[in-house]
Design a protein around this motif. Structure first.
Motif, PDB file in Angstrom:
ATOM      1  N   PHE A  83      14.931 -29.958  -4.482  1.00  0.00           N
ATOM      2  CA  PHE A  83      15.488 -30.265  -3.794  1.00  0.00           C
ATOM      3  C   PHE A  83      15.273 -29.319  -2.906  1.00  0.00           C
ATOM      4  O   PHE A  83      15.809 -28.317  -2.226  1.00  0.00           O
ATOM      5  CB  PHE A  83      17.315 -30.092  -4.043  1.00  0.00           C
ATOM      6  CG  PHE A  83      18.230 -31.416  -5.073  1.00  0.00           C
ATOM      7  CD1 PHE A  83      17.860 -31.079  -6.198  1.00  0.00           C
ATOM      8  CD2 PHE A  83      17.557 -32.584  -5.014  1.00  0.00           C
ATOM      9  CE1 PHE A  83      18.543 -32.144  -7.585  1.00  0.00           C
ATOM     10  CE2 PHE A  83      18.086 -33.451  -5.851  1.00  0.00           C
ATOM     11  CZ  PHE A  83      18.714 -33.057  -6.478  1.00  0.00           C
ATOM     12  N   PHE A  95      34.273 -23.599  -0.560  1.00  0.00           N
ATOM     13  CA  PHE A  95      33.091 -24.554  -0.300  1.00  0.00           C
ATOM     14  C   PHE A  95      34.937 -25.126  -0.122  1.00  0.00           C
ATOM     15  O   PHE A  95      35.697 -24.617  -0.720  1.00  0.00           O
ATOM     16  CB  PHE A  95      33.366 -26.162  -1.741  1.00  0.00           C
ATOM     17  CG  PHE A  95      31.526 -26.042  -2.585  1.00  0.00           C
ATOM     18  CD1 PHE A  95      31.077 -26.410  -1.859  1.00  0.00           C
ATOM     19  CD2 PHE A  95      30.702 -24.576  -2.665  1.00  0.00           C
ATOM     20  CE1 PHE A  95      29.264 -26.886  -2.292  1.00  0.00           C
ATOM     21  CE2 PHE A  95      29.876 -24.922  -2.856  1.00  0.00           C
ATOM     22  CZ  PHE A  95      28.476 -25.247  -2.628  1.00  0.00           C
ATOM     23  N   ARG A 122      22.994 -37.098  -7.808  1.00  0.00           N
ATOM     24  CA  ARG A 122      24.660 -36.760  -7.458  1.00  0.00           C
ATOM     25  C   ARG A 122      25.467 -37.709  -8.732  1.00  0.00           C
ATOM     26  O   ARG A 122      26.625 -38.025  -8.424  1.00  0.00           O
ATOM     27  CB  ARG A 122      25.575 -36.838  -6.730  1.00  0.00           C
ATOM     28  CG  ARG A 122      24.222 -35.395  -5.425  1.00  0.00           C
ATOM     29  CD  ARG A 122      25.631 -34.901  -5.853  1.00  0.00           C
ATOM     30  NE  ARG A 122      25.398 -34.115  -4.743  1.00  0.00           N
ATOM     31  CZ  ARG A 122      25.638 -33.313  -3.548  1.00  0.00           C
ATOM     32  NH1 ARG A 122      26.765 -34.120  -2.995  1.00  0.00           N
ATOM     33  NH2 ARG A 122      25.497 -32.796  -2.185  1.00  0.00           N
ATOM     34  N   GLY A 129      30.222 -36.685 -10.446  1.00  0.00           N
ATOM     35  CA  GLY A 129      31.068 -36.322  -8.673  1.00  0.00           C
ATOM     36  C   GLY A 129      31.748 -37.249  -8.251  1.00  0.00           C
ATOM     37  O   GLY A 129      32.582 -38.134  -9.424  1.00  0.00           O
ATOM     38  N   PHE A 169      24.755 -30.149 -14.191  1.00  0.00           N
ATOM     39  CA  PHE A 169      26.005 -30.121 -13.192  1.00  0.00           C
ATOM     40  C   PHE A 169      26.568 -29.016 -12.320  1.00  0.00           C
ATOM     41  O   PHE A 169      26.893 -27.827 -13.302  1.00  0.00           O
ATOM     42  CB  PHE A 169      27.315 -30.777 -14.096  1.00  0.00           C
ATOM     43  CG  PHE A 169      28.167 -30.875 -12.559  1.00  0.00           C
ATOM     44  CD1 PHE A 169      27.918 -31.841 -11.817  1.00  0.00           C
ATOM     45  CD2 PHE A 169      29.098 -29.209 -12.097  1.00  0.00           C
ATOM     46  CE1 PHE A 169      29.189 -32.144 -10.516  1.00  0.00           C
ATOM     47  CE2 PHE A 169      29.977 -29.334 -10.916  1.00  0.00           C
ATOM     48  CZ  PHE A 169      29.979 -30.574  -9.670  1.00  0.00           C
ATOM     49  N   SER A 170      26.293 -28.136 -11.511  1.00  0.00           N
ATOM     50  CA  SER A 170      25.880 -27.431 -10.255  1.00  0.00           C
ATOM     51  C   SER A 170      25.451 -27.360  -9.250  1.00  0.00           C
ATOM     52  O   SER A 170      25.561 -28.311  -8.931  1.00  0.00           O
ATOM     53  CB  SER A 170      24.389 -26.227 -11.452  1.00  0.00           C
ATOM     54  OG  SER A 170      25.011 -25.178 -10.700  1.00  0.00           O
ATOM     55  N   TYR A 182      20.368 -23.319   4.918  1.00  0.00           N
ATOM     56  CA  TYR A 182      22.654 -22.773   4.563  1.00  0.00           C
ATOM     57  C   TYR A 182      22.499 -21.177   5.296  1.00  0.00           C
ATOM     58  O   TYR A 182      23.360 -20.653   5.783  1.00  0.00           O
ATOM     59  CB  TYR A 182      22.677 -23.085   3.105  1.00  0.00           C
ATOM     60  CG  TYR A 182      22.545 -24.725   3.076  1.00  0.00           C
ATOM     61  CD1 TYR A 182      24.239 -25.704   3.515  1.00  0.00           C
ATOM     62  CD2 TYR A 182      21.624 -25.661   2.567  1.00  0.00           C
ATOM     63  CE1 TYR A 182      23.899 -27.204   3.576  1.00  0.00           C
ATOM     64  CE2 TYR A 182      21.783 -26.987   2.593  1.00  0.00           C
ATOM     65  CZ  TYR A 182      23.265 -27.770   2.522  1.00  0.00           C
ATOM     66  OH  TYR A 182      22.689 -28.935   3.001  1.00  0.00           O
ATOM     67  N   ILE A 185      21.563 -34.769 -15.810  1.00  0.00           N
ATOM     68  CA  ILE A 185      21.266 -33.532 -14.748  1.00  0.00           C
ATOM     69  C   ILE A 185      22.307 -32.337 -15.106  1.00  0.00           C
ATOM     70  O   ILE A 185      23.346 -33.085 -14.844  1.00  0.00           O
ATOM     71  CB  ILE A 185      20.575 -33.809 -12.888  1.00  0.00           C
ATOM     72  CG1 ILE A 185      21.137 -32.373 -12.491  1.00  0.00           C
ATOM     73  CG2 ILE A 185      21.913 -35.004 -12.395  1.00  0.00           C
ATOM     74  CD1 ILE A 185      19.736 -32.939 -11.150  1.00  0.00           C
ATOM     75  N   PHE A 187      17.623 -27.970 -12.283  1.00  0.00           N
ATOM     76  CA  PHE A 187      17.542 -28.046 -10.380  1.00  0.00           C
ATOM     77  C   PHE A 187      17.390 -26.728  -9.988  1.00  0.00           C
ATOM     78  O   PHE A 187      18.394 -25.779 -10.547  1.00  0.00           O
ATOM     79  CB  PHE A 187      18.268 -28.585 -10.529  1.00  0.00           C
ATOM     80  CG  PHE A 187      19.426 -28.763 -10.114  1.00  0.00           C
ATOM     81  CD1 PHE A 187      20.577 -28.971 -10.521  1.00  0.00           C
ATOM     82  CD2 PHE A 187      19.784 -28.647  -8.307  1.00  0.00           C
ATOM     83  CE1 PHE A 187      22.204 -28.962 -10.524  1.00  0.00           C
ATOM     84  CE2 PHE A 187      21.325 -28.241  -8.211  1.00  0.00           C
ATOM     85  CZ  PHE A 187      22.378 -28.221  -8.907  1.00  0.00           C
ATOM     86  N   LEU A 193      23.593 -23.851  -3.709  1.00  0.00           N
ATOM     87  CA  LEU A 193      24.367 -22.857  -3.448  1.00  0.00           C
ATOM     88  C   LEU A 193      24.471 -22.008  -4.034  1.00  0.00           C
ATOM     89  O   LEU A 193      24.822 -21.169  -3.164  1.00  0.00           O
ATOM     90  CB  LEU A 193      25.485 -23.478  -2.166  1.00  0.00           C
ATOM     91  CG  LEU A 193      24.922 -24.620  -0.812  1.00  0.00           C
ATOM     92  CD1 LEU A 193      25.841 -24.510  -0.162  1.00  0.00           C
ATOM     93  CD2 LEU A 193      23.921 -24.051  -0.430  1.00  0.00           C
ATOM     94  N   TYR A 197      35.856 -37.153 -13.008  1.00  0.00           N
ATOM     95  CA  TYR A 197      35.422 -36.544 -12.072  1.00  0.00           C
ATOM     96  C   TYR A 197      36.385 -35.419 -11.697  1.00  0.00           C
ATOM     97  O   TYR A 197      36.741 -34.401 -11.185  1.00  0.00           O
ATOM     98  CB  TYR A 197      34.429 -36.814 -11.541  1.00  0.00           C
ATOM     99  CG  TYR A 197      33.588 -35.203 -10.465  1.00  0.00           C
ATOM    100  CD1 TYR A 197      32.629 -34.228 -10.837  1.00  0.00           C
ATOM    101  CD2 TYR A 197      33.816 -35.134  -9.195  1.00  0.00           C
ATOM    102  CE1 TYR A 197      32.889 -32.533 -10.311  1.00  0.00           C
ATOM    103  CE2 TYR A 197      34.025 -34.352  -8.794  1.00  0.00           C
ATOM    104  CZ  TYR A 197      33.086 -32.750  -8.888  1.00  0.00           C
ATOM    105  OH  TYR A 197      32.864 -32.164  -8.162  1.00  0.00           O
TER     106      TYR A 197
END
Ligand code: CP3
Length: 356
Positions: A215, A100, A36, A39, A84-85, A162, A82, A152, A88, A45
């Protein structure tokens, strides 16, 4: 930035530190990235986030996703970016509604049983995830050569958590109940997610991801036999399928909270690297896991939040424990939004201050 070295020497020695460590080399100091790392702890951000109406819009707008991916790299000499996404986007791309809500985390319209599998449509997966692939392709072109691009996905078990729960949970009762009470339904869901994760990660690699991380944030809530069935076996299938399609592209698996089953996980999945969560004793991991597996982790995000002496001591302790191992320095879970930027700078100076 790392100290200047002769260009040739640098090309040989630290061309891509993260890839070298994943190939089994020991580097001192170890390469560093932070889960993360893009963020809310970064003001830049929060500024970009305020420009979009919803978080998913950020994930699906390549120019903005590229921008926030690069933000931490402009501030800190990190060895990886990494994508960014969010994990979900896979349930979303399968056709579930995902929102969200500010301060509440993700909300999904939960799957109630086998009939709801008809709501999932794997055929449109790539079409819906195309913007994410666009982000990966742009990053692959724009990153400095020293920096490794990590793609990822969420792992099937955590995604199922979820999707069945409809959001975050303290106990993941809906998912754990379904896994035991409706194994045929659950097996179909995990199978569909396993295939989707393979397709998604494979496309990220095709668009330029050099490493992919899986993950499994909630791997640690199941009893042993179910951990083997719903965590280890899907990860093994994903690793096997990716190795067949993309030989040599390293996988980092992060079965968070799996505890004493880490060795069984690594033995079955054989990832190039394994993420150690905050609770894993470094000395135990060093001795219990195969010497050619790169270990990633495992500073407590709370230690980074607090900073000061505890941070200096923990960085030294973790670094010493893994000194003779292929090691990628990281957190044991995602960085907390309240973390002061200065503490990330302090972490980097502690990491680079000794043995150089
Ligand atoms: O920098 C990076 O690491 C890349 C981006 C990334 C995000 N989420 C961005 C994000 C990654 C790798 C994730 C993974 C993720 N997402 C996981 C697995 C890792 C873990 O933390 O266990 C999980 C479980 C999720 C699901 C998720 N996404 C939750 C529970 C939340 C809400 C909690 C929170 O932190 O707000 C999110 C939202 C989210 N994903 C944010 C970010 C930057 C914050 C949303 C915002 O900015 O409004």
């Amino acid at each position: 930035m790392r100290k200047e070295e002769g260009l040739e020497k640098r090309a040989q020695r630290v061309a891509k530190p993260v890839l070298e460590v994943l190939a089994g080399r020991v580097l001192d100091p170890p390469p560093l990235w932070l889960m993360r790392q893009a963020g809310r702890y970064l003001p830049e951000y929060r500024e970009v986030r305020a420009r979009v109406s919803g978080f998913l819009e950020l994930c699906y707008t390549p120019e903005l996703a590229v921008e926030v991916t690069l933000q931490p790299l402009r501030r800190f000499p990190l060895d990886a970016a990494i994508l960014f996404s969010d994990i979900l986007v896979v349930p979303h791309a399968l056709g579930m509604e995902v929102r969200f809500l500010e301060g509440e985390g993700p909300k999904l319209e939960p799957l109630r049983g086998p009939a709801d599998l008809a709501r999932l449509d794997a055929d449109r997966l790539h079409e819906r995830l195309r913007p994410v692939y666009g982000t990966v392709a742009t990053l692959a072109r724009e990153l400095p050569p020293r920096v490794t691009l990590i793609g990822f996905s969420g792992a099937p078990w955590t995604l199922a958590c979820y999707m069945l729960e409809g959001g975050g949970s303290k106990d993941w009762l809906a998912a754990r109940r379904a896994a035991l009470a409706e194994p045929a339904f659950f097996e179909r869901l995990i199978g569909l997610l396993t295939d989707s994760v393979v397709a998604y990660l494979s496309a990220q690699i095709a668009h330029g991801a050099e490493v992919v991380q899986l993950f499994d944030s909630w791997a640690g809530v199941l009893p042993e036999s179910e951990t083997r069935r719903w965590v280890i076996e899907p990860a093994r299938r994903i690793a096997e399928a990716l190795a067949a399609r993309h030989p040599g592209v390293p996988l980092i698996a992060f079965p968070r909270g799996i505890g004493p089953l880490y060795p069984a996980f690594v033995e079955a999945v054989r990832p190039a690297g394994v993420g150690l969560d905050t609770t894993v004793p470094c000395g135990w991991a060093r001795d219990a896991l195969p010497g050619d597996t790169a270990l990633q982790g495992n500073l407590d995000p709370v230690t980074l939040l607090v900073g000061g002496d505890p941070l200096a001591e923990e960085v030294a302790r973790i670094r010493d424990a893994f000194r003779a191992r292929p090691h990628i320095f990281n957190l044991g879970h995602g960085i907390l939004p309240q973390t002061p930027v200065a503490h990330v700078e302090a972490l980097i100076s502690h990491l680079h201050s000794r043995g150089r």
